[in-house]
Motif scaffolding. Sequence first.
Motif, PDB file in Angstrom:
ATOM      1  N   MET A   1      -2.113 -50.420 -61.298  1.00 21.11           N
ATOM      2  CA  MET A   1      -2.061 -51.844 -61.039  1.00 21.11           C
ATOM      3  C   MET A   1      -0.604 -52.306 -61.106  1.00 21.11           C
ATOM      4  SD  MET A   1      -3.565 -54.960 -63.325  1.00 21.11           S
ATOM      5  CE  MET A   1      -5.191 -54.993 -62.658  1.00 21.11           C
ATOM      6  N   PRO A   2      -0.130 -53.014 -60.082  1.00 16.99           N
ATOM      7  CA  PRO A   2       1.260 -53.477 -60.108  1.00 16.99           C
ATOM      8  C   PRO A   2       1.467 -54.568 -61.159  1.00 16.99           C
ATOM      9  CG  PRO A   2       0.181 -54.087 -58.038  1.00 16.99           C
ATOM     10  CD  PRO A   2      -0.801 -53.313 -58.842  1.00 16.99           C
ATOM     11  N   ILE A   3       2.670 -54.577 -61.693  1.00 16.51           N
ATOM     12  CA  ILE A   3       3.073 -55.594 -62.671  1.00 16.51           C
ATOM     13  C   ILE A   3       3.514 -56.845 -61.923  1.00 16.51           C
ATOM     14  CG2 ILE A   3       4.814 -56.098 -64.447  1.00 16.51           C
ATOM     15  CD1 ILE A   3       2.866 -53.982 -65.369  1.00 16.51           C
ATOM     16  N   ILE A   4       3.254 -58.002 -62.501  1.00 13.48           N
ATOM     17  CA  ILE A   4       3.733 -59.255 -61.914  1.00 13.48           C
ATOM     18  C   ILE A   4       5.259 -59.239 -61.966  1.00 13.48           C
ATOM     19  CG2 ILE A   4       3.785 -61.756 -62.168  1.00 13.48           C
ATOM     20  CD1 ILE A   4       0.955 -61.473 -63.464  1.00 13.48           C
ATOM     21  N   ALA A   5       5.885 -59.529 -60.838  1.00 17.24           N
ATOM     22  CA  ALA A   5       7.341 -59.457 -60.719  1.00 17.24           C
ATOM     23  C   ALA A   5       8.027 -60.420 -61.681  1.00 17.24           C
ATOM     24  CB  ALA A   5       7.756 -59.771 -59.293  1.00 17.24           C
TER      25      ALA A   5
ATOM     26  N   TYR B   1       9.045 -47.745 -68.108  1.00 19.89           N
ATOM     27  CA  TYR B   1      10.336 -48.304 -68.540  1.00 19.89           C
ATOM     28  C   TYR B   1      11.429 -47.243 -68.489  1.00 19.89           C
ATOM     29  CZ  TYR B   1       8.931 -52.925 -70.296  1.00 19.89           C
ATOM     30  OH  TYR B   1       8.513 -54.227 -70.409  1.00 19.89           O
ATOM     31  N   ALA B   2      11.125 -46.034 -68.920  1.00 21.42           N
ATOM     32  CA  ALA B   2      12.132 -44.965 -68.934  1.00 21.42           C
ATOM     33  C   ALA B   2      12.555 -44.599 -67.507  1.00 21.42           C
ATOM     34  CB  ALA B   2      11.596 -43.747 -69.678  1.00 21.42           C
TER      35      ALA B   2
ATOM     36  N   ARG C   1      16.287 -44.891 -65.996  1.00 22.14           N
ATOM     37  CA  ARG C   1      16.924 -43.789 -65.253  1.00 22.14           C
ATOM     38  C   ARG C   1      17.531 -44.311 -63.956  1.00 22.14           C
ATOM     39  NH1 ARG C   1      12.645 -40.474 -62.381  1.00 22.14           N
ATOM     40  NH2 ARG C   1      12.706 -42.443 -61.249  1.00 22.14           N
ATOM     41  N   ASP C   2      16.766 -45.132 -63.242  1.00 27.86           N
ATOM     42  CA  ASP C   2      17.247 -45.681 -61.975  1.00 27.86           C
ATOM     43  C   ASP C   2      18.311 -46.752 -62.182  1.00 27.86           C
ATOM     44  OD1 ASP C   2      15.496 -43.915 -60.808  1.00 27.86           O
ATOM     45  OD2 ASP C   2      14.074 -45.452 -60.143  1.00 27.86           O
ATOM     46  N   VAL C   3      18.212 -47.490 -63.269  1.00 26.06           N
ATOM     47  CA  VAL C   3      19.223 -48.502 -63.591  1.00 26.06           C
ATOM     48  C   VAL C   3      20.581 -47.835 -63.829  1.00 26.06           C
ATOM     49  CG1 VAL C   3      19.940 -50.120 -65.418  1.00 26.06           C
ATOM     50  CG2 VAL C   3      17.666 -50.299 -64.402  1.00 26.06           C
ATOM     51  N   PHE C   4      20.580 -46.681 -64.497  1.00 22.31           N
ATOM     52  CA  PHE C   4      21.846 -45.966 -64.690  1.00 22.31           C
ATOM     53  C   PHE C   4      22.507 -45.698 -63.337  1.00 22.31           C
ATOM     54  CE2 PHE C   4      20.145 -44.079 -68.856  1.00 22.31           C
ATOM     55  CZ  PHE C   4      20.927 -44.908 -69.649  1.00 22.31           C
ATOM     56  N   ASP C   5      21.755 -45.193 -62.384  1.00 22.14           N
ATOM     57  CA  ASP C   5      22.312 -44.910 -61.058  1.00 22.14           C
ATOM     58  C   ASP C   5      22.722 -46.186 -60.323  1.00 22.14           C
ATOM     59  OD1 ASP C   5      22.127 -42.157 -61.288  1.00 22.14           O
ATOM     60  OD2 ASP C   5      20.261 -42.010 -60.151  1.00 22.14           O
ATOM     61  N   LEU C   6      21.901 -47.214 -60.429  1.00 25.60           N
ATOM     62  CA  LEU C   6      22.198 -48.477 -59.754  1.00 25.60           C
ATOM     63  C   LEU C   6      23.532 -49.048 -60.230  1.00 25.60           C
ATOM     64  CD1 LEU C   6      21.026 -50.852 -57.925  1.00 25.60           C
ATOM     65  CD2 LEU C   6      20.401 -51.887 -60.111  1.00 25.60           C
ATOM     66  N   PHE C   7      23.713 -49.126 -61.545  1.00 27.86           N
ATOM     67  CA  PHE C   7      24.932 -49.731 -62.070  1.00 27.86           C
ATOM     68  C   PHE C   7      26.151 -48.840 -61.857  1.00 27.86           C
ATOM     69  CE2 PHE C   7      22.047 -52.776 -63.728  1.00 27.86           C
ATOM     70  CZ  PHE C   7      22.790 -53.939 -63.871  1.00 27.86           C
ATOM     71  N   ALA C   8      25.978 -47.539 -61.909  1.00 25.95           N
ATOM     72  CA  ALA C   8      27.086 -46.636 -61.592  1.00 25.95           C
ATOM     73  C   ALA C   8      27.500 -46.828 -60.131  1.00 25.95           C
ATOM     74  CB  ALA C   8      26.694 -45.195 -61.879  1.00 25.95           C
TER      75      ALA C   8
ATOM     76  N   GLN D   1      13.107 -54.084 -58.568  1.00 21.42           N
ATOM     77  CA  GLN D   1      12.704 -53.094 -59.562  1.00 21.42           C
ATOM     78  C   GLN D   1      11.206 -52.805 -59.520  1.00 21.42           C
ATOM     79  OE1 GLN D   1      14.010 -54.875 -63.207  1.00 21.42           O
ATOM     80  NE2 GLN D   1      12.240 -56.203 -63.369  1.00 21.42           N
ATOM     81  N   ASP D   2      10.431 -53.782 -59.197  1.00 24.59           N
ATOM     82  CA  ASP D   2       8.983 -53.575 -59.139  1.00 24.59           C
ATOM     83  C   ASP D   2       8.598 -52.724 -57.938  1.00 24.59           C
ATOM     84  OD1 ASP D   2       8.271 -55.183 -61.484  1.00 24.59           O
ATOM     85  OD2 ASP D   2       9.095 -56.826 -60.294  1.00 24.59           O
ATOM     86  N   GLN D   3       9.251 -52.950 -56.809  1.00 24.00           N
ATOM     87  CA  GLN D   3       8.996 -52.117 -55.635  1.00 24.00           C
ATOM     88  C   GLN D   3       9.492 -50.696 -55.883  1.00 24.00           C
ATOM     89  OE1 GLN D   3       7.131 -53.251 -52.960  1.00 24.00           O
ATOM     90  NE2 GLN D   3       7.063 -51.052 -52.601  1.00 24.00           N
ATOM     91  N   ALA D   4      10.631 -50.573 -56.585  1.00 25.13           N
ATOM     92  CA  ALA D   4      11.143 -49.238 -56.927  1.00 25.13           C
ATOM     93  C   ALA D   4      10.141 -48.486 -57.793  1.00 25.13           C
ATOM     94  CB  ALA D   4      12.483 -49.349 -57.645  1.00 25.13           C
ATOM     95  N   ALA D   5       9.485 -49.184 -58.705  1.00 28.40           N
ATOM     96  CA  ALA D   5       8.471 -48.554 -59.562  1.00 28.40           C
ATOM     97  C   ALA D   5       7.291 -48.051 -58.733  1.00 28.40           C
ATOM     98  CB  ALA D   5       8.000 -49.531 -60.632  1.00 28.40           C
ATOM     99  N   LEU D   6       6.880 -48.845 -57.761  1.00 27.89           N
ATOM    100  CA  LEU D   6       5.774 -48.421 -56.887  1.00 27.89           C
ATOM    101  C   LEU D   6       6.201 -47.260 -55.994  1.00 27.89           C
ATOM    102  CD1 LEU D   6       4.363 -51.910 -55.836  1.00 27.89           C
ATOM    103  CD2 LEU D   6       3.296 -50.254 -57.380  1.00 27.89           C
ATOM    104  N   ASN D   7       7.358 -47.411 -55.354  1.00 32.61           N
ATOM    105  CA  ASN D   7       7.840 -46.359 -54.454  1.00 32.61           C
ATOM    106  C   ASN D   7       8.099 -45.046 -55.191  1.00 32.61           C
ATOM    107  OD1 ASN D   7       7.773 -48.280 -52.439  1.00 32.61           O
ATOM    108  ND2 ASN D   7       9.986 -48.538 -52.343  1.00 32.61           N
ATOM    109  N   GLY D   8       8.563 -45.155 -56.430  1.00 32.60           N
ATOM    110  CA  GLY D   8       8.873 -43.967 -57.212  1.00 32.60           C
ATOM    111  C   GLY D   8       7.714 -43.432 -58.019  1.00 32.60           C
ATOM    112  N   ASN D   9       6.548 -44.064 -57.885  1.00 25.62           N
ATOM    113  CA  ASN D   9       5.356 -43.637 -58.635  1.00 25.62           C
ATOM    114  C   ASN D   9       5.668 -43.434 -60.115  1.00 25.62           C
ATOM    115  OD1 ASN D   9       3.559 -43.505 -56.364  1.00 25.62           O
ATOM    116  ND2 ASN D   9       4.653 -41.654 -55.749  1.00 25.62           N
ATOM    117  N   TYR D  10       6.373 -44.404 -60.699  1.00 18.30           N
ATOM    118  CA  TYR D  10       6.788 -44.296 -62.093  1.00 18.30           C
ATOM    119  C   TYR D  10       5.624 -43.938 -63.019  1.00 18.30           C
ATOM    120  CZ  TYR D  10      11.284 -46.784 -61.228  1.00 18.30           C
ATOM    121  OH  TYR D  10      12.536 -47.181 -60.819  1.00 18.30           O
ATOM    122  N   ASP D  11       4.454 -44.480 -62.721  1.00 16.04           N
ATOM    123  CA  ASP D  11       3.307 -44.288 -63.618  1.00 16.04           C
ATOM    124  C   ASP D  11       2.713 -42.887 -63.582  1.00 16.04           C
ATOM    125  OD1 ASP D  11       2.331 -44.661 -61.026  1.00 16.04           O
ATOM    126  OD2 ASP D  11       0.557 -45.752 -61.697  1.00 16.04           O
TER     127      ASP D  11
END
Length: 172
Positions: free
Chosen positions: A1-5, A67-68, A72-79, A98-108
């Motif tokens: 289930m997606p998280i509310i943005a 969250y982890a 991980r992706d935030v490290f790359d984004l800010f670098a 970030q929410d679309q990145a979570a879906l696209n990356g299948n974080y769960d």
Amino acid sequence: MPIIADNKDWTWVLARACPDCGFDASSTTPATLATTIPALLPRWQQALKRADVEQRPNDSTWSVLEYAAHIRDVFDLFAGRLEAMLATNNPTFADWDQDQAALNGNYDSLEPSEVSGELVQCGQDAAEAFGAVNSELWERRGLRSNGTEFTILTLSGYFLHELIHHLHDVDA
């Protein structure tokens, strides 16, 4: 289930301490990131070993695993944003959902041990990148697509808040 943005503009953390996690960005520098990020990585590694790492505490909150993966992706984004600020005058940062990145990356559905290793490597890379910035360059500027202006110095504070705040989220 997606998280509310989360559509909040979190740049206010550059002007005052965060009431949720207590982070105060006022003394953060790129050099601070070079030492603080490596010190935070073991906490993420421990969090990813929890038995309930994949469980969301409720329908509106990511799991520790999600969250982890986000961090991980935030490290790359800010670098990447730092690299753009060093290479180009006043770059504009592409939007990052970030929410679309979570879906696209299948974080769960990621493997916690793999996320742990990737998070550590990305964190070490980001720490090295920020730590290598000479203080004479800290005022170089970059813009978010909405016009919000950052210097390398303020980007550092904004970035570190993200890391601290999400550790607070998973520790709560």
